[in-house]
Design a protein around this motif. Sequence first.
Motif, PDB file in Angstrom:
ATOM      1  N   ILE A  56      55.810  33.300  35.905  1.00 56.17           N
ATOM      2  CA  ILE A  56      56.743  33.284  37.028  1.00 56.17           C
ATOM      3  C   ILE A  56      56.551  32.024  37.866  1.00 56.17           C
ATOM      4  N   SER A  57      55.332  31.525  37.919  1.00 58.79           N
ATOM      5  CA  SER A  57      55.072  30.328  38.730  1.00 58.79           C
ATOM      6  C   SER A  57      55.790  29.108  38.188  1.00 58.79           C
ATOM      7  N   LYS A  58      56.200  29.125  36.921  1.00 58.11           N
ATOM      8  CA  LYS A  58      56.915  27.994  36.326  1.00 58.11           C
ATOM      9  C   LYS A  58      58.413  28.035  36.632  1.00 58.11           C
ATOM     10  N   PHE A  59      58.880  29.083  37.251  1.00 59.08           N
ATOM     11  CA  PHE A  59      60.298  29.263  37.511  1.00 59.08           C
ATOM     12  C   PHE A  59      60.587  29.072  38.991  1.00 59.08           C
ATOM     13  N   LYS A  60      61.831  28.706  39.254  1.00 57.11           N
ATOM     14  CA  LYS A  60      62.341  28.714  40.620  1.00 57.11           C
ATOM     15  C   LYS A  60      63.306  29.883  40.754  1.00 57.11           C
ATOM     16  N   TYR A  61      63.204  30.631  41.844  1.00 58.51           N
ATOM     17  CA  TYR A  61      63.971  31.850  42.018  1.00 58.51           C
ATOM     18  C   TYR A  61      64.924  31.699  43.191  1.00 58.51           C
ATOM     19  N   PHE A  62      66.183  32.022  42.900  1.00 57.73           N
ATOM     20  CA  PHE A  62      67.221  31.990  43.917  1.00 57.73           C
ATOM     21  C   PHE A  62      68.004  33.303  43.825  1.00 57.73           C
ATOM     22  N   VAL A  63      68.608  33.679  44.925  1.00 58.29           N
ATOM     23  CA  VAL A  63      69.465  34.857  44.972  1.00 58.29           C
ATOM     24  C   VAL A  63      70.835  34.434  45.439  1.00 58.29           C
ATOM     25  N   THR A  64      71.857  34.847  44.706  1.00 57.50           N
ATOM     26  CA  THR A  64      73.221  34.535  45.090  1.00 57.50           C
ATOM     27  C   THR A  64      73.976  35.832  45.305  1.00 57.50           C
ATOM     28  N   GLU A  65      74.844  35.836  46.291  1.00 53.67           N
ATOM     29  CA  GLU A  65      75.680  36.991  46.641  1.00 53.67           C
ATOM     30  C   GLU A  65      74.851  38.222  46.966  1.00 53.67           C
ATOM     31  N   ASN A  66      73.596  38.024  47.258  1.00 54.04           N
ATOM     32  CA  ASN A  66      72.695  39.104  47.662  1.00 54.04           C
ATOM     33  C   ASN A  66      72.592  40.205  46.611  1.00 54.04           C
TER      34      ASN A  66
ATOM     35  N   THR B 189      57.768  33.008  45.522  1.00 53.06           N
ATOM     36  CA  THR B 189      57.145  33.638  44.351  1.00 53.06           C
ATOM     37  C   THR B 189      55.625  33.583  44.394  1.00 53.06           C
ATOM     38  N   LYS B 190      55.050  33.141  45.497  1.00 51.77           N
ATOM     39  CA  LYS B 190      53.595  32.999  45.548  1.00 51.77           C
ATOM     40  C   LYS B 190      52.905  34.347  45.736  1.00 51.77           C
ATOM     41  N   SER B 191      53.643  35.349  46.235  1.00 54.05           N
ATOM     42  CA  SER B 191      53.035  36.662  46.458  1.00 54.05           C
ATOM     43  C   SER B 191      52.714  37.323  45.121  1.00 54.05           C
ATOM     44  N   THR B 192      51.566  37.975  45.091  1.00 53.95           N
ATOM     45  CA  THR B 192      51.159  38.644  43.848  1.00 53.95           C
ATOM     46  C   THR B 192      52.039  39.850  43.543  1.00 53.95           C
ATOM     47  N   ALA B 193      52.651  40.415  44.558  1.00 54.89           N
ATOM     48  CA  ALA B 193      53.494  41.597  44.336  1.00 54.89           C
ATOM     49  C   ALA B 193      54.865  41.237  43.795  1.00 54.89           C
ATOM     50  N   PHE B 194      55.201  39.925  43.792  1.00 59.96           N
ATOM     51  CA  PHE B 194      56.531  39.535  43.331  1.00 59.96           C
ATOM     52  C   PHE B 194      56.712  39.868  41.853  1.00 59.96           C
ATOM     53  N   ALA B 195      55.684  39.623  41.061  1.00 55.88           N
ATOM     54  CA  ALA B 195      55.785  39.935  39.633  1.00 55.88           C
ATOM     55  C   ALA B 195      55.948  41.425  39.414  1.00 55.88           C
ATOM     56  N   MET B 196      55.262  42.222  40.225  1.00 52.04           N
ATOM     57  CA  MET B 196      55.390  43.677  40.084  1.00 52.04           C
ATOM     58  C   MET B 196      56.797  44.136  40.435  1.00 52.04           C
ATOM     59  N   ASP B 197      57.359  43.562  41.494  1.00 51.14           N
ATOM     60  CA  ASP B 197      58.700  43.970  41.887  1.00 51.14           C
ATOM     61  C   ASP B 197      59.733  43.535  40.849  1.00 51.14           C
ATOM     62  N   LEU B 198      59.529  42.370  40.255  1.00 46.80           N
ATOM     63  CA  LEU B 198      60.435  41.956  39.191  1.00 46.80           C
ATOM     64  C   LEU B 198      60.350  42.910  38.007  1.00 46.80           C
ATOM     65  N   ASP B 199      59.138  43.333  37.681  1.00 47.34           N
ATOM     66  CA  ASP B 199      58.967  44.281  36.583  1.00 47.34           C
ATOM     67  C   ASP B 199      59.625  45.618  36.907  1.00 47.34           C
ATOM     68  N   LYS B 200      59.507  46.037  38.159  1.00 51.08           N
ATOM     69  CA  LYS B 200      60.167  47.280  38.557  1.00 51.08           C
ATOM     70  C   LYS B 200      61.679  47.154  38.467  1.00 51.08           C
ATOM     71  N   LEU B 201      62.204  46.006  38.802  1.00 48.13           N
ATOM     72  CA  LEU B 201      63.638  45.780  38.662  1.00 48.13           C
ATOM     73  C   LEU B 201      64.033  45.827  37.194  1.00 48.13           C
TER      74      LEU B 201
ATOM     75  N   SER C 196      59.811  52.165  49.352  1.00 50.21           N
ATOM     76  CA  SER C 196      59.238  53.436  48.924  1.00 50.21           C
ATOM     77  C   SER C 196      60.117  54.113  47.892  1.00 50.21           C
ATOM     78  N   LEU C 197      61.430  53.889  47.986  1.00 55.04           N
ATOM     79  CA  LEU C 197      62.303  54.519  47.008  1.00 55.04           C
ATOM     80  C   LEU C 197      62.624  53.570  45.862  1.00 55.04           C
ATOM     81  N   LYS C 198      62.835  52.341  46.182  1.00 58.74           N
ATOM     82  CA  LYS C 198      63.307  51.419  45.163  1.00 58.74           C
ATOM     83  C   LYS C 198      62.183  50.728  44.401  1.00 58.74           C
ATOM     84  N   SER C 199      60.948  51.002  44.747  1.00 51.98           N
ATOM     85  CA  SER C 199      59.858  50.382  44.013  1.00 51.98           C
ATOM     86  C   SER C 199      59.338  51.276  42.921  1.00 51.98           C
ATOM     87  N   LYS C 200      60.144  52.240  42.519  1.00 52.03           N
ATOM     88  CA  LYS C 200      59.740  53.068  41.401  1.00 52.03           C
ATOM     89  C   LYS C 200      59.717  52.205  40.143  1.00 52.03           C
TER      90      LYS C 200
END
Length: 1436
Positions: free
Chosen positions: A895-905, A1093-1105, A1253-1257
């Motif tokens: 993930i550290s090799k990527f740049k992450y952007f969000v469009t249209e939320n 993307t520096k947070s360690t939880a970012f990878a976990m949240d991406l996996d949850k998504l 709490s709900l969406k991090s399943k």
Amino acid sequence: MYSEWASLSAQITANSCGAQCFSVLNKFPASAGREVVISVVKQLGTNLGITQNAEPSHLVKDEEVRWCMDVICFGLSLPLQEHETIKDCVNVYCEWLTALHPQPRISVPKPICEDANLYARQIINHFHNLFVPRQGESSDTIKRQAVLCHRVLRTLQQTAQISQHMDRETWDTLLLFLLAINEILLAPPTVKDDVGDQLCERVLSVLFEVWLLACVRCFPSPSLWKTLQESCAMWRHRIALVDQWNRVNLALTARLLEFSYGPDFTQLKNAGDEDGQLIPAGMTNDCVAQTWYRFLRMIGNPTALCSPHIISKSSHFVQWALTHEKGAETHQHPCLQMLPQIFLNAIRGISSQVDAFLGLSKTALISLTRSSANAAPTTPTSGPPSASSINSLPSIGTDLRPPLSVARPKCNSILHLFGEWLFEAAHIGGDTWLQNRKKQACEASKRPSSMIMENRKGSISLSQPNSLNDPTSLPPTLTIDKYESGRAEAIGTLCKIFCAKKTGEEILPVYLARFYMALQQCLKITESKECDETLASILLHSADLFRLDLDGINVLLPGFIAALEIVLPDKDLKLKTQAIAFNRTELRRSAINILLSIMVLPLHYHTLPIRNLTSDTGEKVLTFLQLKSRLMNILMNALQVETDAQNTHMLLGGLLLCVQDAVTFEDTELGGTDHLSGPGVQHHEENLLSSDNAHALFVRATYLVCHRLISSWKTDLNVSLAALELLSGLARLHIRETDALECKRAVKWICDYICYQCSRPPPAHSKDLHSTIVAAFQCTAAWLMQHPYLLQDKDCLQTVLEVVELGISGTKSQSKNGDLPKFKDEKELKPASMRVRDAAENLLTIILEQVGYFPSECGPESISSLLDELALMKHCNSLPTGDGSVGVCNAEQAISKFKYFVTENSTILALLEEPLGNDQDPQPTVTLLIRGPFGRHAWTMQLRHLPRSKSGVKYHAVNPGRPIPMNDITQRPECEQKNFPEGVDKVQPCVADYSIPTIDQIREQYGANVISELEAMLENQSIHEKLAWAESDNSIDSLSHAQECVPPTVCHEFHAARLFLSHFGFLSFEIRDPHNPIESLGPPQRPLIVLDTKSTAFAMDLDKLDKLSARTHDTVYCFYVKAGQTSAQQIIGNMAEDQSYDSHFANMLQTLGWPVQVAEHSGWTGFAHNSWSLKGTSIPADRYQSNVSSESNYNGAQHVLYWADVSSEIAFVVPNAWNLRYNSEMDACSLSSNCSDQSTMSNVWTRGDDAGSLKSKPRNLSLELDTNTRNKEPVPPTRRKGNVSKPTLLVQAPAKIFLVWLESFEDYLNFPVEDLLAYARTGEELQSMQLPRAADCHVIFLHSLQSGLLRVKLLGPPGRMSFATPLVDGMVLSRRVVGNLVRQTALNISRRRRLDNDNYQPPHVRRRLKVQDIVQKYKMDLSEAELLAHLFQRSI
């Protein structure tokens, strides 16, 4: 039964006559006797304590008492004008009878107290005079007589109940007295309002109740029983006899069932408390059995009631006929007009007893103590209760018929008891009955005394035996057709008995033969083609007849089809009824059940001939296949006219079964031939409406369902859903002759349906309405996915996209063809609801992304790319390590090799600027991972100046092949530089020319020194230039030296992400007009949001998504139940390797889905922990492996059955013992992992600004887990988050669907759903903190019939939307379509539960909310300048 015993009828007659002549006063004139009676009885009555205090009797000797009894005996026979005297006589005797009581009255004479039984017998015999009808009395005096008779009957009954001193002789006297008074009152023909008519029910009830009491205290002798039977035969023209007989029989049957079948057997509920107390408390079980059977046979064969000649053979009828002024026959008495109703009541009583033995818990409606003999009942007493109202059923699919008891006796046993009567009653009026009557008449002419009652009391028959069958001698009210109601009740009862056959139960062939003959007689259609009572009764009680493996039942198929052709296609069915009332909706429902059980027979048996029951061989042989077109027409016509919601639901399921079966049959059995051909089978006609091949059925079904959906079903939720489910099923059929025009028309109709529903006025907009719209969008998606060519049609594409626009925005841009289109930015978003908008968005995405492209190269198991950051970095060759291994080993590094952007939320863009294994052809390359609401997609883009086809030859070749340069040194000519043209001096100067001073003028102005310095500088510059030229000519880089050109080094430093974002318009920042107040309000909308993307939880949240699937997922658990198994351990044990089971079960499993290996599967596996994992990245499964390694073991450990389409996934799991161990381990792991985070567990019900709490399943949640409340206001179309302080609980528990294969059909009643839930876990239950309940489970039972067909039984929770099509409770399937229909039903059940759940959110909405959750947690607030600067920074 009593043939060897003597009858006491003569004794009854003698006692009756003796009682009337017993008194000495009969020898004196009547006036003298009257005076004596008045004087004596008046004095005796004063001592009784009625008007004054009671005194001891003065009668102390036997002679005195006997003399007084002579007087009272005479007094009881006085004319009714002496009412007071007769009343006193009754009072005296009633008081004296208390001598039999435990405490006699004080006024009872001493001799009577000392020998109570002797005097009681005399008193009882004397009472006979009171009951003798008086001739010529007025109605008022008759009523007074009836009152006194009631008093005597009440006293006798009370004495029999409480007396402890009655001996056998007294009991016999009492019973004979009751028989005698019934004889004298009831044997004569009925005359309205005479004393017999008024006392009829009372004397019969006292007789039967005292008789039952005698069975306990002093069981009557066989002679008494025989006398009772003969007497009852003389009273059969009284309707009260049959009614009281039914009442006693039902009460005895209830007691019989209690000790015969135990307390668990369904108890028969009597209509009133009186009937419940009818049986004496002290009656033993053996006594109950003996009494029950004797009472059952008391009135003989009920079919004798259909013969007025037999009923009117008594001397009383003969006397009436002889004294009739017109010389009438005995059978022409008016009272015999009640015989049809009496016959019906008798058969109803037998039917009620049959129901009791079958365990049908219903109230016995025949409580005749409260009914009038002249009032014919108008409500049916058998069959299922009527629906409360049409189109308002509480639960679709609920069977209103009460279930049969599991412990019920065998059919043979019931037929041994009642079969003879019921078979004869069912033939009444039929051809067989007429033949038998003629035969009996011939035999009777040879043996005149063969009739039972021929010599009874010296009666003789005035009619010749041959006149028994002479219909002309019968009055119009007694013709044989008037007994139709009783016949209908009898054949309906027989149908109930045979429908109660258990799996594997044998019924004697003689009973089957008689039953089939009776049915064939009763199913004969009259010329008027009306539905009479018999036909209606057969259809009402034969719903299961073709589902029970009855030997030879198919011989009745033509008759039943003819009956269905009368009942089902008729919109206004006219019932030709007399005494039985039928609910038309229930009748049609039962007929539909029969239709659903025979729909598959033509294609199953094909050209097999159907035998005829008659011996006539001249008729043309009929084959099963020839019945197919008739069945199809019945189904289509019934669906055309049906108005009841549940009936329509059943017909729709049957319609899809027919089309599916026809399509599969033509594909498999006939190799896809267009027409069925074979011996004895004609080719199908080309006319689609008359032929019944698969294509014709498809066209007819599509047209009919679409037309009715638009015209009449659109306002009913369940029918609309069933119709849309059927259309979706039709869309998935692969028919070779599919007509594109028909498919286009179907899509157009569905779109019109959506438009109509959306255009309804606001008060009509409800949850149910929006559910139908959502289902219609899903149906449209199914048609487009299966028929992608429809989008090539301009009109169809425009229609679909207009409907999508309507769903998303609430209006169409162009409401009419001539109107100017309204652009998107000019419209106000007002969707009908958020659910409708979500469904429309889903359809739009399917059109743009999936139609024509599903399944992708990844297979149907995934609609998302199987690549993620880690997989992409493994293919990136620019980051090798020293030992040649991959440089990225975990997700965080990738993930550290990527740049992450969000469009249209709602969409996360992950950009990688490294080329993937293509260092030889470096281009500005960017690799994208797009995570949006509808999945994850991977793209690689290059910025190329030439297409790949033209860029194969490299422009920087090693040897360009240039010519050798010439070494000649060119001579540089010397020239003097001039500042002005040569002809400048010839130009005539003007004043302006003198404005520029000359150099001499400047020298004069500024001095010679400055000019000298400037000249020196010019001289030095000239020298330097000459030296530079000389040095250049002598260097190796000069053109005179031969040297090859070298291309510049390849550039590896591309800012491809910036190029991509710029080229695709993501860097065009919003420019606002400060003068526009609307635009100046609020923060600027940025096209891009940068994620940290520096947070360690970012990878976990991406996996949850990534673990939130873009499709719905469901699980069906399959079980095999052997005969008699009721425990979960036994059922689960059937799946062990050493167990054998029906091979058809294994074949059925293979048709449900595709076998997949869990370790290599990237879709839903039935377990949350290993679903949607990329191949090669799933968790180690060593600890979860099953000991059973067979590939047919689909318990989810190694293999599972899987099926998916573009919008849903379903896994079929066959649990065994491994599942319970695995679930226990997973529960322990989940509980231990959650102990450290109690706050998260406690807040799982809440959802506020921080929705983690709900969406991090870690994966897609169950149907009912989403608890977000939706904004009810359509504008703006956003979802409102729930308040943290107000937790929202789950509306429904997670649904479980079981598929159960039964060897014995009756085992469905004892299926242990609750115990098997422990084996049916997905891992989502602990996350939802609510375990599923047995009451919420849907169970689909399949029972294999001996014919090779499958019987369906559905059980589920009560609810408006619980039962989905195409499977219908009671349907009979072919094995070739069972997998497809079971799968469709399971998917439709799940879809309906989601539609019915207010808080359910579609998968793409969950993914969008998860993306928004990630944005809130990891977004970087950058200005425009900082964002641009960020783009030039390299990734780590």
